[in-house]
Write a protein that holds these residues in place. Structure first.
Motif, PDB file in Angstrom:
ATOM      1  N   GLU A 381      51.671  37.439  31.184  1.00 20.43           N
ATOM      2  CA  GLU A 381      52.096  37.413  32.588  1.00 20.43           C
ATOM      3  C   GLU A 381      50.942  37.937  33.420  1.00 20.43           C
ATOM      4  OE1 GLU A 381      55.876  39.402  33.407  1.00 20.43           O
ATOM      5  OE2 GLU A 381      56.317  39.032  31.294  1.00 20.43           O
ATOM      6  N   VAL A 382      50.463  37.083  34.295  1.00 23.07           N
ATOM      7  CA  VAL A 382      49.313  37.527  35.098  1.00 23.07           C
ATOM      8  C   VAL A 382      49.820  38.446  36.211  1.00 23.07           C
ATOM      9  CG1 VAL A 382      47.351  36.784  36.495  1.00 23.07           C
ATOM     10  CG2 VAL A 382      48.132  35.366  34.611  1.00 23.07           C
ATOM     11  N   GLU A 383      49.251  39.665  36.206  1.00 26.25           N
ATOM     12  CA  GLU A 383      49.607  40.590  37.292  1.00 26.25           C
ATOM     13  C   GLU A 383      48.437  40.672  38.249  1.00 26.25           C
ATOM     14  OE1 GLU A 383      50.821  44.371  35.788  1.00 26.25           O
ATOM     15  OE2 GLU A 383      52.170  43.438  34.329  1.00 26.25           O
ATOM     16  N   HIS A 384      48.695  41.210  39.435  1.00 21.76           N
ATOM     17  CA  HIS A 384      47.618  41.217  40.426  1.00 21.76           C
ATOM     18  C   HIS A 384      46.440  42.096  39.998  1.00 21.76           C
ATOM     19  CE1 HIS A 384      49.779  44.825  41.567  1.00 21.76           C
ATOM     20  NE2 HIS A 384      48.682  45.213  42.189  1.00 21.76           N
ATOM     21  N   THR A 385      46.685  43.013  39.068  1.00 23.65           N
ATOM     22  CA  THR A 385      45.592  43.883  38.616  1.00 23.65           C
ATOM     23  C   THR A 385      44.714  43.191  37.567  1.00 23.65           C
ATOM     24  OG1 THR A 385      47.147  44.802  37.041  1.00 23.65           O
ATOM     25  CG2 THR A 385      46.726  46.107  39.026  1.00 23.65           C
ATOM     26  N   HIS A 386      45.184  42.084  37.008  1.00 23.00           N
ATOM     27  CA  HIS A 386      44.415  41.410  35.962  1.00 23.00           C
ATOM     28  C   HIS A 386      43.254  40.614  36.539  1.00 23.00           C
ATOM     29  CE1 HIS A 386      48.144  41.493  33.156  1.00 23.00           C
ATOM     30  NE2 HIS A 386      47.409  42.575  33.052  1.00 23.00           N
ATOM     31  N   PHE A 387      42.179  40.584  35.780  1.00 24.59           N
ATOM     32  CA  PHE A 387      41.030  39.761  36.142  1.00 24.59           C
ATOM     33  C   PHE A 387      40.848  38.755  35.005  1.00 24.59           C
ATOM     34  CE2 PHE A 387      36.487  38.861  35.701  1.00 24.59           C
ATOM     35  CZ  PHE A 387      36.218  38.355  36.954  1.00 24.59           C
ATOM     36  N   VAL A 388      40.875  37.482  35.320  1.00 29.08           N
ATOM     37  CA  VAL A 388      40.803  36.453  34.271  1.00 29.08           C
ATOM     38  C   VAL A 388      39.576  35.582  34.525  1.00 29.08           C
ATOM     39  CG1 VAL A 388      42.057  34.595  33.117  1.00 29.08           C
ATOM     40  CG2 VAL A 388      43.326  36.453  34.196  1.00 29.08           C
ATOM     41  N   ALA A 389      38.714  35.481  33.496  1.00 34.31           N
ATOM     42  CA  ALA A 389      37.488  34.693  33.650  1.00 34.31           C
ATOM     43  C   ALA A 389      37.207  33.932  32.355  1.00 34.31           C
ATOM     44  CB  ALA A 389      36.316  35.612  33.977  1.00 34.31           C
ATOM     45  N   SER A 390      36.182  33.080  32.397  1.00 35.40           N
ATOM     46  CA  SER A 390      35.803  32.310  31.211  1.00 35.40           C
ATOM     47  C   SER A 390      34.332  32.546  30.900  1.00 35.40           C
ATOM     48  CB  SER A 390      35.978  30.816  31.475  1.00 35.40           C
ATOM     49  OG  SER A 390      37.262  30.561  31.943  1.00 35.40           O
ATOM     50  N   SER A 391      33.969  32.333  29.636  1.00 34.00           N
ATOM     51  CA  SER A 391      32.558  32.403  29.252  1.00 34.00           C
ATOM     52  C   SER A 391      31.768  31.500  30.187  1.00 34.00           C
ATOM     53  CB  SER A 391      32.391  31.917  27.808  1.00 34.00           C
ATOM     54  OG  SER A 391      33.013  32.829  26.935  1.00 34.00           O
ATOM     55  N   GLY A 392      30.605  31.969  30.615  1.00 33.80           N
ATOM     56  CA  GLY A 392      29.775  31.172  31.521  1.00 33.80           C
ATOM     57  C   GLY A 392      29.994  31.525  32.995  1.00 33.80           C
ATOM     58  N   ASP A 393      31.109  32.186  33.310  1.00 37.90           N
ATOM     59  CA  ASP A 393      31.361  32.569  34.714  1.00 37.90           C
ATOM     60  C   ASP A 393      30.389  33.670  35.153  1.00 37.90           C
ATOM     61  OD1 ASP A 393      33.428  30.813  34.972  1.00 37.90           O
ATOM     62  OD2 ASP A 393      35.030  32.323  34.798  1.00 37.90           O
ATOM     63  N   THR A 394      30.118  33.672  36.444  1.00 36.95           N
ATOM     64  CA  THR A 394      29.344  34.780  37.025  1.00 36.95           C
ATOM     65  C   THR A 394      30.331  35.760  37.646  1.00 36.95           C
ATOM     66  OG1 THR A 394      27.508  33.309  37.480  1.00 36.95           O
ATOM     67  CG2 THR A 394      27.540  35.376  38.702  1.00 36.95           C
ATOM     68  N   VAL A 395      30.147  37.024  37.315  1.00 36.82           N
ATOM     69  CA  VAL A 395      31.061  38.055  37.830  1.00 36.82           C
ATOM     70  C   VAL A 395      30.274  39.024  38.705  1.00 36.82           C
ATOM     71  CG1 VAL A 395      32.688  39.883  37.189  1.00 36.82           C
ATOM     72  CG2 VAL A 395      32.437  37.879  35.702  1.00 36.82           C
ATOM     73  N   GLN A 396      30.769  39.217  39.911  1.00 35.54           N
ATOM     74  CA  GLN A 396      30.175  40.205  40.822  1.00 35.54           C
ATOM     75  C   GLN A 396      31.020  41.479  40.728  1.00 35.54           C
ATOM     76  OE1 GLN A 396      27.561  40.231  43.426  1.00 35.54           O
ATOM     77  NE2 GLN A 396      28.183  42.388  43.413  1.00 35.54           N
ATOM     78  N   PHE A 397      30.370  42.599  40.415  1.00 35.03           N
ATOM     79  CA  PHE A 397      31.101  43.868  40.398  1.00 35.03           C
ATOM     80  C   PHE A 397      30.941  44.579  41.736  1.00 35.03           C
ATOM     81  CE2 PHE A 397      30.827  43.152  35.866  1.00 35.03           C
ATOM     82  CZ  PHE A 397      32.012  43.671  35.385  1.00 35.03           C
ATOM     83  N   TYR A 398      32.038  45.141  42.216  1.00 33.77           N
ATOM     84  CA  TYR A 398      32.004  46.050  43.359  1.00 33.77           C
ATOM     85  C   TYR A 398      32.415  47.419  42.849  1.00 33.77           C
ATOM     86  CZ  TYR A 398      31.539  42.046  46.435  1.00 33.77           C
ATOM     87  OH  TYR A 398      31.072  40.922  47.051  1.00 33.77           O
ATOM     88  N   TYR A 399      32.049  48.453  43.603  1.00 31.29           N
ATOM     89  CA  TYR A 399      32.488  49.794  43.227  1.00 31.29           C
ATOM     90  C   TYR A 399      33.330  50.365  44.358  1.00 31.29           C
ATOM     91  CZ  TYR A 399      32.518  54.443  41.228  1.00 31.29           C
ATOM     92  OH  TYR A 399      32.937  55.630  40.669  1.00 31.29           O
ATOM     93  N   GLN A 400      34.555  50.701  44.020  1.00 37.21           N
ATOM     94  CA  GLN A 400      35.483  51.235  45.017  1.00 37.21           C
ATOM     95  C   GLN A 400      35.242  52.733  45.204  1.00 37.21           C
ATOM     96  OE1 GLN A 400      39.609  50.463  44.025  1.00 37.21           O
ATOM     97  NE2 GLN A 400      40.256  52.292  45.142  1.00 37.21           N
TER      98      GLN A 400
END
Ligand code: SAM
Length: 412
Positions: A381-400
């Motif tokens: 069950e996807v919740e709003h806190t989940h982050f779902v990505a695939s191999s090859g994706d570019t992910v930008q990290f932010y710091y709260q």
């Protein structure tokens, strides 16, 4: 009388059943510690000073010192320091109040007292601070050190000052220290401990203040800071550093000189269980080669030092939530078992010169698993806190930076 008090406590989040346990525990610890001290005041103070000097003598020694020797010396230092805390006579409320401020978790004095036993964290810092002090005093007759969020025992500095005083290495004309903590109980304990250690002359100021707002009256030569937890989460290290780095002299140094936060994809069982099956204690020297090779490193997601801090731009989102932009990573495509892996974030701390606190040397550098980050796998069950990505994706990290601090990944 009792009910309103309970309500007030509950609103502040420190009167739940879990905290109740803490209360009982803390009362017991204090009583035990007082019972142990069937000694005169003069003897107690001597034992306290001796324990601080002995721990630092071992830490600064360049000859081989065993893990057991270190642990014993640090336990002893803790036992003595807790007696000073008991004499500071903190109320239960002052001792156990823990809350989330605008810039991070503010731990209770009760919970913070254990940080003086964190052997390899203190070792990495104290050896680095010692070299930085020696370096600065080569060209200056007096230096000022600022130590914000120092906690009740200021354990990165007070043991070192005890050592300097005892060995007549540096006197109070040469080193001036400003201590800052927002917890009234930390300040009360610091005052008692400094009196007991007879270090008053070294202390320029003890401020009960929020370190993200504090303005020192003098320019700072060394800024000593450790207000972080594993995965670089929860506490306000970044906000505190970002604010106070501005008050460093142009040639002033921040300790740690650099914090590098990295991400990796690991098989949880290998990284957190199998790796530690046959070792006495967790430490960067005891990691298992096979487990290390099994990691899929994603690279650095944040680097914190004097120059990155001065260049960091904040973004303000809705409701005043503040974030900074961290690094981007590309999820590798050549990992067969990616869907079985979890993200773990870990920090490496270079305190000063060659001294460091590496992965697993301390709770603060232990890799932290993030169970909300899914790659090549969808949660049931996807919740709003989940982050779902695939191999090859570019992910930008932010710091709260606001509230409970931590990383927020975003797919781009
Ligand atoms: C983990 S404890 C002590 C850490 C300490 N630096 C050490 O080396 O052991 C964290 C301390 O930071 C203090 N603290 C957290 N955020 C703060 C802030 N914004 N301003 C001042 N003190 C803060 C808390 O009150 C607490 O005493």
């Amino acid at each position: 009388m009792e009910k309103p008090q309970l309500e007030k406590a509950s609103a502040l989040g420190y009167a739940d059943p879990h905290i109740d346990e803490l209360l009982k525990h803390s009362i017991r610890t204090q009583l035990e510690s007082l019972l142990k001290s069937k000694v005169t005041t003069e003897q107690r103070v001597q034992l306290l000073q001796k324990s601080f000097v002995e721990a630092m003598t071992l830490v600064l020694s360049d000859t081989q010192v065993t893990h057991q020797q270190l642990v014993k010396a640090f336990e002893n230092m803790y036992d003595q320091a807790v007696q000073s805390m008991a004499l500071a006579d903190l109320s239960q409320e002052v001792l156990t109040r823990q809350y989330i401020s605008a810039t991070g978790l503010v731990m209770s004095v009760h919970n913070c007292k254990h940080t003086i036993k964190d052997v390899y964290r203190i070792k990495g810092y104290a050896r680095g601070i010692d070299q930085a002090i020696r370096g600065k005093l080569k060209n200056n007759s007096t230096i000022t050190i600022l130590y914000p969020a120092c906690g009740p025992f200021a354990p990165l500095l007070l043991p070192l000052l005890s050592y300097y005083k005892n060995s007549q290495t540096f006197d109070s004309q040469q080193i001036k220290v400003i201590l800052v903590d927002v917890q009234p109980g930390a300040v009360m304990t610091l005052k008692q401990l400094i009196k007991d250690l007879q270090l008053d002359d070294y202390i320029l100021q003890i401020a009960e203040a929020d370190a993200t707002q504090f303005t020192p009256d003098v320019a700072i030569d060394l800024l000593v800071l450790e207000a972080m937890q594993h995965g670089f989460t929860k506490e306000g290290q970044l906000s505190i550093a970002k604010h106070l780095v501005k008050f460093l002299n142009i040639d002033g140094w921040m300790i740690p000189q650099n914090v590098s936060v990295k991400g990796m994809m690991v098989i949880g069982e290998t990284e957190f269980n199998q790796q530690w099956k046959n070792v006495e204690y967790s430490h960067s020297m005891n990691v298992n080669n096979q487990a290390q090779q099994d990691r899929v490193e994603l690279g650095e997601i944040l680097r914190i030092n004097k120059s990155t801090l001065l260049a960091m731009d904040e973004l303000e989102l809705q409701d005043g939530v503040r974030v900074i932009s961290a690094n981007q990573i590309v999820l590798p495509t050549d990992v067969d078992d990616m869907s079985k892996r979890i993200l773990a974030i870990y920090a490496h701390i270079d305190t000063f010169a060659e001294e460091s606190v590496g992965q697993y040397d301390s709770g603060i550098t232990n890799p932290k698993p993030d169970m909300t980050f899914y790659v090549d796998l969808k949660p049931r069950e996807v919740e709003h806190t989940h982050f779902v990505a695939s191999s090859g994706d570019t992910v930008q990290f932010y710091y709260q930076l606001s509230g409970l601090t931590g990383f927020v990944p975003v797919k781009i």
